[in-house]
Motif scaffolding. Structure first.
Motif, PDB file in Angstrom:
ATOM      1  N   PRO A 111       0.764  -1.246   0.000  1.00  0.00           N
ATOM      2  CA  PRO A 111       0.000   0.000   0.000  1.00  0.00           C
ATOM      3  C   PRO A 111       0.797   1.299   0.000  1.00  0.00           C
ATOM      4  CG  PRO A 111       0.183  -0.812   2.231  1.00  0.00           C
ATOM      5  CD  PRO A 111       0.979  -1.754   1.348  1.00  0.00           C
ATOM      6  N   LEU A 112       2.002   1.277   0.523  1.00  0.00           N
ATOM      7  CA  LEU A 112       2.702   2.537   0.805  1.00  0.00           C
ATOM      8  C   LEU A 112       3.408   3.070  -0.436  1.00  0.00           C
ATOM      9  CD1 LEU A 112       3.464   4.614   2.988  1.00  0.00           C
ATOM     10  CD2 LEU A 112       5.475   3.187   3.500  1.00  0.00           C
ATOM     11  N   TYR A 113       3.088   4.306  -0.806  1.00  0.00           N
ATOM     12  CA  TYR A 113       3.764   4.933  -1.936  1.00  0.00           C
ATOM     13  C   TYR A 113       3.809   6.443  -1.736  1.00  0.00           C
ATOM     14  CZ  TYR A 113      -0.808   6.392  -3.862  1.00  0.00           C
ATOM     15  OH  TYR A 113      -2.036   6.978  -4.047  1.00  0.00           O
ATOM     16  N   GLU A 114       4.646   7.092  -2.548  1.00  0.00           N
ATOM     17  CA  GLU A 114       4.793   8.545  -2.482  1.00  0.00           C
ATOM     18  C   GLU A 114       4.440   9.160  -3.827  1.00  0.00           C
ATOM     19  OE1 GLU A 114       8.304  11.922  -1.912  1.00  0.00           O
ATOM     20  OE2 GLU A 114       8.511   9.970  -0.900  1.00  0.00           O
ATOM     21  N   ASP A 115       3.764  10.290  -3.794  1.00  0.00           N
ATOM     22  CA  ASP A 115       3.411  11.007  -5.015  1.00  0.00           C
ATOM     23  C   ASP A 115       3.372  12.497  -4.707  1.00  0.00           C
ATOM     24  OD1 ASP A 115       2.463  11.967  -7.420  1.00  0.00           O
ATOM     25  OD2 ASP A 115       0.783  10.553  -7.568  1.00  0.00           O
ATOM     26  N   SER A 116       4.218  13.251  -5.379  1.00  0.00           N
ATOM     27  CA  SER A 116       4.221  14.716  -5.292  1.00  0.00           C
ATOM     28  C   SER A 116       4.355  15.226  -3.853  1.00  0.00           C
ATOM     29  CB  SER A 116       2.949  15.291  -5.926  1.00  0.00           C
ATOM     30  OG  SER A 116       2.812  14.850  -7.261  1.00  0.00           O
ATOM     31  N   GLY A 117       5.195  14.542  -3.088  1.00  0.00           N
ATOM     32  CA  GLY A 117       5.466  15.000  -1.740  1.00  0.00           C
ATOM     33  C   GLY A 117       4.522  14.480  -0.675  1.00  0.00           C
ATOM     34  N   PHE A 118       3.545  13.662  -1.055  1.00  0.00           N
ATOM     35  CA  PHE A 118       2.651  13.044  -0.084  1.00  0.00           C
ATOM     36  C   PHE A 118       2.929  11.550   0.000  1.00  0.00           C
ATOM     37  CE2 PHE A 118       0.049  16.709  -1.469  1.00  0.00           C
ATOM     38  CZ  PHE A 118      -0.214  17.293  -0.232  1.00  0.00           C
ATOM     39  N   ALA A 119       2.873  10.994   1.205  1.00  0.00           N
ATOM     40  CA  ALA A 119       2.917   9.550   1.392  1.00  0.00           C
ATOM     41  C   ALA A 119       1.485   9.049   1.558  1.00  0.00           C
ATOM     42  CB  ALA A 119       3.746   9.186   2.608  1.00  0.00           C
ATOM     43  N   TYR A 120       1.164   7.970   0.859  1.00  0.00           N
ATOM     44  CA  TYR A 120      -0.196   7.425   0.846  1.00  0.00           C
ATOM     45  C   TYR A 120      -0.200   5.950   1.256  1.00  0.00           C
ATOM     46  CZ  TYR A 120      -1.709  11.383  -2.138  1.00  0.00           C
ATOM     47  OH  TYR A 120      -2.010  12.624  -2.643  1.00  0.00           O
ATOM     48  N   LEU A 121      -1.349   5.522   1.776  1.00  0.00           N
ATOM     49  CA  LEU A 121      -1.665   4.103   1.891  1.00  0.00           C
ATOM     50  C   LEU A 121      -2.810   3.802   0.934  1.00  0.00           C
ATOM     51  CD1 LEU A 121      -1.538   3.340   5.740  1.00  0.00           C
ATOM     52  CD2 LEU A 121       0.140   2.720   3.989  1.00  0.00           C
ATOM     53  N   ASP A 122      -2.594   2.867   0.034  1.00  0.00           N
ATOM     54  CA  ASP A 122      -3.603   2.455  -0.943  1.00  0.00           C
ATOM     55  C   ASP A 122      -4.634   1.577  -0.250  1.00  0.00           C
ATOM     56  OD1 ASP A 122      -4.863   2.110  -3.323  1.00  0.00           O
ATOM     57  OD2 ASP A 122      -3.262   0.963  -4.289  1.00  0.00           O
ATOM     58  N   THR A 123      -5.914   1.797  -0.542  1.00  0.00           N
ATOM     59  CA  THR A 123      -6.974   1.076   0.168  1.00  0.00           C
ATOM     60  C   THR A 123      -7.955   0.417  -0.798  1.00  0.00           C
ATOM     61  OG1 THR A 123      -8.620   2.866   0.300  1.00  0.00           O
ATOM     62  CG2 THR A 123      -6.864   2.861   1.966  1.00  0.00           C
ATOM     63  N   HIS A 124      -8.733  -0.477  -0.252  1.00  0.00           N
ATOM     64  CA  HIS A 124      -9.847  -1.124  -0.959  1.00  0.00           C
ATOM     65  C   HIS A 124     -11.047  -1.075  -0.020  1.00  0.00           C
ATOM     66  CE1 HIS A 124     -12.355  -3.891  -3.144  1.00  0.00           C
ATOM     67  NE2 HIS A 124     -11.402  -4.230  -3.984  1.00  0.00           N
ATOM     68  N   TYR A 125     -12.156  -0.480  -0.464  1.00  0.00           N
ATOM     69  CA  TYR A 125     -13.292  -0.350   0.452  1.00  0.00           C
ATOM     70  C   TYR A 125     -13.952  -1.704   0.693  1.00  0.00           C
ATOM     71  CZ  TYR A 125     -16.281  -0.077  -3.781  1.00  0.00           C
ATOM     72  OH  TYR A 125     -16.915  -0.314  -4.977  1.00  0.00           O
ATOM     73  N   TYR A 126     -14.525  -1.841   1.884  1.00  0.00           N
ATOM     74  CA  TYR A 126     -15.123  -3.094   2.355  1.00  0.00           C
ATOM     75  C   TYR A 126     -16.599  -2.857   2.631  1.00  0.00           C
ATOM     76  CZ  TYR A 126     -16.143  -6.899   5.707  1.00  0.00           C
ATOM     77  OH  TYR A 126     -16.697  -7.966   6.375  1.00  0.00           O
ATOM     78  N   GLY A 127     -17.461  -3.608   1.962  1.00  0.00           N
ATOM     79  CA  GLY A 127     -18.897  -3.455   2.154  1.00  0.00           C
ATOM     80  C   GLY A 127     -19.463  -2.342   1.305  1.00  0.00           C
ATOM     81  N   GLY A 128     -20.765  -2.143   1.432  1.00  0.00           N
ATOM     82  CA  GLY A 128     -21.445  -1.140   0.625  1.00  0.00           C
ATOM     83  C   GLY A 128     -21.307   0.251   1.230  1.00  0.00           C
ATOM     84  N   ILE A 129     -20.630   1.142   0.536  1.00  0.00           N
ATOM     85  CA  ILE A 129     -20.458   2.508   1.029  1.00  0.00           C
ATOM     86  C   ILE A 129     -20.754   3.504  -0.092  1.00  0.00           C
ATOM     87  CG2 ILE A 129     -18.671   1.800   2.674  1.00  0.00           C
ATOM     88  CD1 ILE A 129     -16.615   3.141   0.793  1.00  0.00           C
ATOM     89  N   LYS A 130     -21.073   4.734   0.300  1.00  0.00           N
ATOM     90  CA  LYS A 130     -21.039   5.860  -0.614  1.00  0.00           C
ATOM     91  C   LYS A 130     -19.635   6.445  -0.508  1.00  0.00           C
ATOM     92  CE  LYS A 130     -25.941   7.172  -0.235  1.00  0.00           C
ATOM     93  NZ  LYS A 130     -26.880   8.256   0.223  1.00  0.00           N
TER      94      LYS A 130
END
Length: 473
Positions: A111-130
């Motif tokens: 999940p962990l990556y960097e883009d344009s000076g931000f560090a992110y965790l990549d996610t996958h939503y679980y269940g029905g959400i808006k």
């Protein structure tokens, strides 16, 4: 049929009990934002009440007898509790079944990556959400990291005042003309739900730059996050592969309204029914029929997997319990399940005046009017529904009226508008009587869901009456 408002029905003593119950419930929500956390909280509570783990009885070669209280945990995410009755288990059990999982965001394995000076965790939503509801909120990270040697690191960041929080960004309104023209399902895409976890580059000395071939310079923010994870949790990037990390709202459960009549919190679907069922079980004494509370995982994604209701966990555990009580045979187990009665303790949609067109008001659940019975759920044409039989509903009416429990009935929205599923149809496969019964919820599946304190308390009273009131299937 018009149902009375509970707030006008309660005595001063009951109102005091209601407030104490609501406080305990909010504490339960705050302690358990994941299935694992809920199970841990439940174990801590029930062992104080005399419950003994099934595995311990088996290890010590101990039998179980009427009056004994036994529990079993499945992979730290599901749990089942039994109070053994004086009647043979072959005659059936009274079962309350709910689920502990709630819609959320799960962190991916890489999940962990960097883009344009931000560090992110990549996610996958679980269940029905808006998906658009999850942006710009203060978010927390809860879960576990299991290392190669089997050691487990518990992660819980974002709930304490001194903790940092995390967030998902959204496009500013000044640039959002094109975005605002999209349909709701496209306003925020699933792959855009990446969590911002940092923005500060790691400090690197000239000597370190040479040793690291410049890689840390290119991904300096990501490297800074990894350094923090290593220092605080002894966690490396590869450890994400065997981690279960859930992204949940950072807020704690709160009273809502000037009159403090409601509870606004994450995860009330379906921890509200789980808590009411648990407390009803603890209040039950000296049962004739064996009592059971079953709290499972994975309902929000179809009750699949080893910890979902479609697994054999419940059936196998009941067989093991019958074995140590000297009652097991394959036929006795089948009779036990078929002769059981169950409330599928799950929430339903509350009537929302702002969206009245989606409801049949005569058959909608109202705040403050008690637990809700759904004879059927499913979707259009009752697809995937249990559709409980009239005889069972009639018996329940008699039990609840005798206990002076207020209740209401509803459908999940207008015909051909929507629908939903629960675990009811899965348990009904054994041939037992099952009906959905739970709390009406506003904002269901949103990061912050709303319930009525009165409905929560009355649902507990309903579950308690059911456990002690059903004498035969």
């Amino acid at each position: 049929m018009e149902r009375a408002n509970l707030w006008n029905e309660y005595s001063k003593t009951q109102l005091k009990e209601l407030e104490l119950f609501a406080k305990d419930y909010r504490d339960f929500l705050d302690a358990g934002k994941t299935e694992r956390e809920c199970v841990e909280s439940i174990i801590n509570l029930i062992e104080q009440e005399g419950y003994v783990e099934l595995a311990r009885l088996q290890k010590e070669n101990r039998s179980a007898a009427p009056g004994d209280k036994v529990y079993c945990v499945n992979m730290d995410k599901s749990i089942v509790l039994y109070q053994i009755g004086t009647e043979p288990m072959e005659k059936g059990m009274n079962i309350l079944g709910a689920h502990l999982d709630s819609p959320r965001l799960d962190v991916k394995q890489n999940p962990l990556y960097e883009d344009s000076g931000f560090a992110y965790l990549d996610t996958h939503y679980y269940g029905g959400i808006k998906k658009y509801q999850w942006v710009t909120l203060p978010l927390a990270i809860h879960g576990v990291v299991v290392k190669k040697d089997g050691t487990t690191q518990i992660i819980r960041i974002g709930d304490e005042d001194e903790d940092p929080v995390f967030f998902i960004s959204d496009l500013l309104i000044h640039l959002a003309q094109e975005q605002m023209e999209k349909k709701g399902v496209k306003v925020v895409e699933g792959e855009a739900l990446d969590l911002i976890v940092g923005n500060k580059p790691i400090h690197i000395t000239p000597k370190e730059k040479g040793e690291q071939d410049g890689k840390s310079v290119k991904d300096a923010v990501k490297e800074g996050i990894l350094a923090i994870l290593k220092e605080q949790y002894d966690m490396t990037e590869e450890d994400f592969v065997s981690a279960e990390l859930e992204i949940v709202p950072a807020d704690l459960a709160r009273e809502a309204g000037f009159d403090r009549s409601m509870i606004l919190a994450y995860g009330q679907d379906d921890r509200v029914c789980s808590f009411a069922a648990l407390r009803a079980m603890l209040a039950a004494k000296n049962p004739e029929r064996t009592l059971c509370v079953l709290l499972v995982d994975k309902e929000e994604i179809g009750s699949v997997g080893a910890t979902g209701m479609q697994s054999n966990f419940f059936e196998n555990t009941t067989a093991e319990l019958m074995e140590i009580t000297g009652q097991y045979s394959e036929l006795a187990l089948r009779r036990c399940l078929a002769n059981s009665c169950m409330l599928s303790a799950d929430v339903t949609s509350a009537f929302d005046p702002n969206y009245a067109s989606c409801f049949d008001k005569r058959n909608a659940a109202m705040f403050g009017k008690g637990p809700v019975f759904n004879k059927f759920t499913g979707s259009r044409g009752k697809s995937g529904s249990n559709d409980a039989n009239a005889e069972f509903i009639g018996k329940l009416r008699g039990i609840l009226d005798a206990a002076k429990v207020r209740y209401q009935t509803s459908e999940l929205g207008k015909v051909d508008v929507g629908g939903g599923g629960t675990i009811a149809y899965i348990l009904a496969l054994y041939g037992m009587n099952v009906i959905d019964c739970g709390v009406a919820v506003l904002n269901m599946h949103a990061p912050h869901e709303a319930t009525s304190k009165a409905d929560v308390y009355e649902t507990y009273r309903c579950y308690h009456a059911f456990l002690e009131g059903v004498k035969e299937s």
